[in-house]
Design an enzyme around this catalytic site. Structure first.
Site: not given
Ligand code: 5RP
Length: 222
Positions: A29, A31, A80-81, A83, A93-94, A96, A102
């Site tokens: 993602g 972040t 990890d980031g 949502d 999450k997910g 992305g 993840e």
């Molecule tokens: C990808 C994820 C990401 O960590 C989540 O979507 C956050 O993304 P971003 O940092 O672009 O807001 O779960 O599968």
């Protein structure tokens, strides 16, 4: 400070948790991409394992040493980031599309450190899409079963209208969580009981720390 600057600040802040000799899991993602860029600017002696082909490509292009998950016995920290994050450090999450890898890395890591903008923090999870990775084989039956249980949503599509396919060659069914979920663990149980479902974007009991950034400051929730 705009959203991207906040992501950069969070990524810089997270560097204090990285030490030489560590095996680091790289999230997916925007972040996580800032985190990967920041990591590459430092001269840590580390080994990385990525949660997606995209993150691995980025890390390799910046000179980080990446190995497949099968090549390591242990991961110290995955960064990890997310949502959405609730007050019990439960996550969705997910967005992305990398939720399965993840979750596998998160579960294999001593620590999962989550990097989020404050706007993603809520009291209760919900009112967003819950990504669910499903097998392409018989996906219409899997979706019909989920819908019977009340989980309406749609198969994820790419901008060109074709079906989105994960790094694991599966589809994503985005469930529309229309309201706040008081017992998301029950949703998780029901959804994963459906044959054809591989995993959901719910992450429970996995996050060790949440690093939360806003325009003013960065806070760590332990
Ligand atoms: C990808 C994820 C990401 O960590 C989540 O979507 C956050 O993304 P971003 O940092 O672009 O807001 O779960 O599968």
């Amino acid at each position: 400070m705009n959203e991207n600057e906040i992501k950069k600040q969070i990524a810089h802040f997270a560097m204090q948790f990285v030490q030489d000799g560590m095996t680091i899991g790289l999230g997916t993602g925007t972040t996580s991409a800032e985190f990967i860029k920041c990591l590459a600017e430092h001269t840590f002696s580390i080994t990385c394992v990525a949660t997606s082909i995209a993150s691995e490509k980025l890390a390799l292009s910046l000179g980080l040493q990446c190995v497949p998950l099968e090549a390591v016995q242990h991961i110290d920290i995955t960064f990890d980031g997310a949502d959405q994050v609730d007050t019990k450090k439960r996550l969705i999450k997910g967005a992305g599309g990398a939720l399965l890898r993840e979750k596998i890395l998160a579960a294999a890591s001593d620590q999962l450190i989550v990097l989020v903008d404050k706007r993603k923090c809520v009291n209760l999870l919900g009112k967003i899409k819950l990504p669910v990775e499903i097998l392409p084989f018989g996906n219409h039956f899997t979706i019909a079963h989920l819908q019977k249980l009340g989980y309406t949503g749609a198969l994820r599509k790419r901008a060109d209208g074709s079906l989105y396919v994960t790094d694991n060659h599966n589809f994503i069914y985005d469930i529309d969580l229309q309201d706040e979920r008081t017992h998301p663990e029950e949703d998780e149980k029901k959804i994963t009981s459906v044959t054809g479902v591989v995993d959901t974007g719910f992450f429970f009991n996995l996050a060790s720390k949440i690093i939360i950034g806003d325009e003013q400051k960065i806070t760590v929730v332990e």
